[in-house]
Design an enzyme around this catalytic site. Sequence first.
Site, mmCIF file in Angstrom:
data_model
loop_
_atom_site.group_PDB
_atom_site.id
_atom_site.type_symbol
_atom_site.label_atom_id
_atom_site.label_comp_id
_atom_site.label_asym_id
_atom_site.label_seq_id
_atom_site.Cartn_x
_atom_site.Cartn_y
_atom_site.Cartn_z
ATOM 1 N N HIS A 161 3.369 -5.002 2.062
ATOM 2 C CA HIS A 161 2.011 -4.427 1.904
ATOM 3 C C HIS A 161 2.009 -3.515 0.675
ATOM 4 O O HIS A 161 2.529 -2.400 0.719
ATOM 5 C CB HIS A 161 1.609 -3.616 3.143
ATOM 6 C CG HIS A 161 0.210 -3.073 3.075
ATOM 7 N ND1 HIS A 161 -0.718 -3.300 4.064
ATOM 8 C CD2 HIS A 161 -0.431 -2.316 2.141
ATOM 9 C CE1 HIS A 161 -1.862 -2.710 3.748
ATOM 10 N NE2 HIS A 161 -1.711 -2.095 2.581
ATOM 11 N N HIS A 194 -0.192 -2.222 -3.082
ATOM 12 C CA HIS A 194 -1.332 -2.215 -4.014
ATOM 13 C C HIS A 194 -0.785 -2.078 -5.429
ATOM 14 O O HIS A 194 -0.131 -1.071 -5.737
ATOM 15 C CB HIS A 194 -2.257 -1.038 -3.720
ATOM 16 C CG HIS A 194 -2.799 -1.071 -2.320
ATOM 17 N ND1 HIS A 194 -3.989 -1.681 -1.991
ATOM 18 C CD2 HIS A 194 -2.280 -0.603 -1.147
ATOM 19 C CE1 HIS A 194 -4.184 -1.565 -0.680
ATOM 20 N NE2 HIS A 194 -3.164 -0.927 -0.150
ATOM 21 N N LYS A 235 -6.823 -10.483 4.353
ATOM 22 C CA LYS A 235 -6.812 -9.073 4.730
ATOM 23 C C LYS A 235 -8.168 -8.691 5.297
ATOM 24 O O LYS A 235 -9.203 -8.875 4.635
ATOM 25 C CB LYS A 235 -6.490 -8.215 3.497
ATOM 26 C CG LYS A 235 -6.436 -6.724 3.761
ATOM 27 C CD LYS A 235 -5.214 -6.328 4.575
ATOM 28 C CE LYS A 235 -5.304 -4.899 5.080
ATOM 29 N NZ LYS A 235 -5.099 -3.898 4.051
ATOM 30 N N HIS A 283 -6.350 -4.045 8.555
ATOM 31 C CA HIS A 283 -6.475 -2.585 8.466
ATOM 32 C C HIS A 283 -7.143 -2.171 9.779
ATOM 33 O O HIS A 283 -8.342 -2.377 9.963
ATOM 34 C CB HIS A 283 -7.323 -2.164 7.254
ATOM 35 C CG HIS A 283 -7.410 -0.676 7.114
ATOM 36 N ND1 HIS A 283 -6.825 0.019 6.092
ATOM 37 C CD2 HIS A 283 -7.984 0.264 7.914
ATOM 38 C CE1 HIS A 283 -7.030 1.316 6.240
ATOM 39 N NE2 HIS A 283 -7.735 1.493 7.354
ATOM 40 N N HIS A 291 0.275 -1.089 8.294
ATOM 41 C CA HIS A 291 0.513 0.357 8.212
ATOM 42 C C HIS A 291 0.115 1.101 9.488
ATOM 43 O O HIS A 291 -0.791 1.939 9.475
ATOM 44 C CB HIS A 291 -0.155 0.981 6.983
ATOM 45 C CG HIS A 291 -1.565 0.526 6.674
ATOM 46 N ND1 HIS A 291 -2.567 0.509 7.609
ATOM 47 C CD2 HIS A 291 -2.121 0.085 5.513
ATOM 48 C CE1 HIS A 291 -3.677 0.076 7.035
ATOM 49 N NE2 HIS A 291 -3.429 -0.189 5.779
ATOM 50 N N ASP A 340 2.630 0.194 1.470
ATOM 51 C CA ASP A 340 1.245 0.634 1.233
ATOM 52 C C ASP A 340 1.178 1.619 0.064
ATOM 53 O O ASP A 340 0.310 2.500 0.030
ATOM 54 C CB ASP A 340 0.621 1.242 2.499
ATOM 55 C CG ASP A 340 -0.899 1.381 2.363
ATOM 56 O OD1 ASP A 340 -1.494 0.673 1.540
ATOM 57 O OD2 ASP A 340 -1.480 2.231 3.068
HETATM 58 C C1 NCD Z 1 -5.286 2.051 0.044
HETATM 59 C C2 NCD Z 1 -5.783 1.945 -1.393
HETATM 60 O O1 NCD Z 1 -5.848 2.962 -2.082
HETATM 61 O O2 NCD Z 1 -6.074 0.831 -1.844
HETATM 62 N N1 NCD Z 1 -5.346 3.420 0.456
HETATM 63 C C3 NCD Z 1 -4.675 3.990 1.475
HETATM 64 O O3 NCD Z 1 -4.938 5.160 1.774
HETATM 65 N N2 NCD Z 1 -3.753 3.352 2.147
HETATM 66 C C4 NCD Z 1 -6.089 1.149 0.913
HETATM 67 C C5 NCD Z 1 -5.509 0.932 2.285
HETATM 68 O O4 NCD Z 1 -4.500 0.263 2.443
HETATM 69 O O5 NCD Z 1 -6.090 1.474 3.241
HETATM 70 ZN ZN ZN Z 2 -2.947 -0.634 1.833
#
Ligand code: NCD
Ligand code: ZN
Length: 350
Positions: free
Chosen positions: A14, A16, A101, A138, A176, A253
């Site tokens: 997971h 970003h 997702k 999520h 998460h 995450d």
């Molecule tokens: C994530 C993001 O910034 O894209 N933020 C977070 O607080 N985890 C999005 C997500 O996974 O909820």
């Molecule tokens: Zn995330």
Amino acid sequence: MSKTLTLVRPDDWHLHVRDGAVLKDVLAHISNQFARAVIMPNLKQPVTSVDLAKAYRSRIDSALKQLGVPHFTPLMTLYLTDITSRDEVRKASENQIIGFKLYPAGATTNSDAGVTNIKHAYPALEAMQKYSVPLLIHGEVTESAIDIFDREAVFIDRILEPLRKDFPELRVVFEHITTKQAAHYVRDADTKGKNTLAATITAHHLLMNRNSLFAGGIRPHHYCLPILKREEHRLALIEAATSSNPRFFLGTDSAPHPKGEKESSCGCAGCYTAHNAMGLYAEAFYSVGKLDLLEGFASFFGPDFYCLPRNRDQITLVQQAEKVPFEFTLGDTVLVPLRAGETIAWSLAR
Ligand code: NCD
Ligand code: ZN
């Protein structure tokens, strides 16, 4: 001599990485440690179709090429919406899309295009069950009347359990997780012997509880969603992650946001851990004397769930404090990583 741990190279289930100028620098951090990562689709323009995912993948691949790390594999996801069609799901299953997702609309960063009512997504979910495409969730309800610390637990009762009843063969990853309720739900669920339920756990939820949001003042860099919970929940996550139960595996995450957008009157959610996520996980496992169980969680259970081969090469972590810079410049933005100006007790052997 410092303590070391050698383990099969892990994957991040997971992550970003965003887009544009930051992409390359985020990938440099993550590919140091991991062989593969599940790439989240919540870009400003969400990745809602196979065509958009292919285009995003090629931007990631060219960043990797510039970095000279061809060994790293991005695993692409699609963003589920109210109008995702059965046909798009079929197409996804034929194009190596690792999963869809589910962002409940309004739950988190760039989730406005997410699902407004789970029933709207039922045709797509039916197709996902049919084609064996995992649903990555999520898991938070979005009603503002529900306390932010309860939104994950309420999601289990109101959305997840009914959903799993309606789609018993659907393969679900509860992303998460942050609560005792989620950890126990995943541990105890009766999947009729099938590999249909798993959860990812972040390093920051293993290491911090909600006091970290207010330690000495308000700490925007500890704000993420789902939000940090009480100590009893952190302990339940530690127990799950170090239980050798293959339903629990690693997902950082790591979520980069520019410094100015975190340190603001309405700061964004997300913690950045990509610079040394494995060091943070090692701290968490070591803290309970379970370092030897990190390899299963980080390197085996994820690929097993996704029916992918385990990695073959290895990495070594050393119990040697690594100083974390106050800031990183990623592309054209300045970012404050987790533990900025402090240390992480474990580092990658170089
Ligand atoms: C994530 C993001 O910034 O894209 N933020 C977070 O607080 N985890 C999005 C997500 O996974 O909820
Ligand atoms: Zn995330």
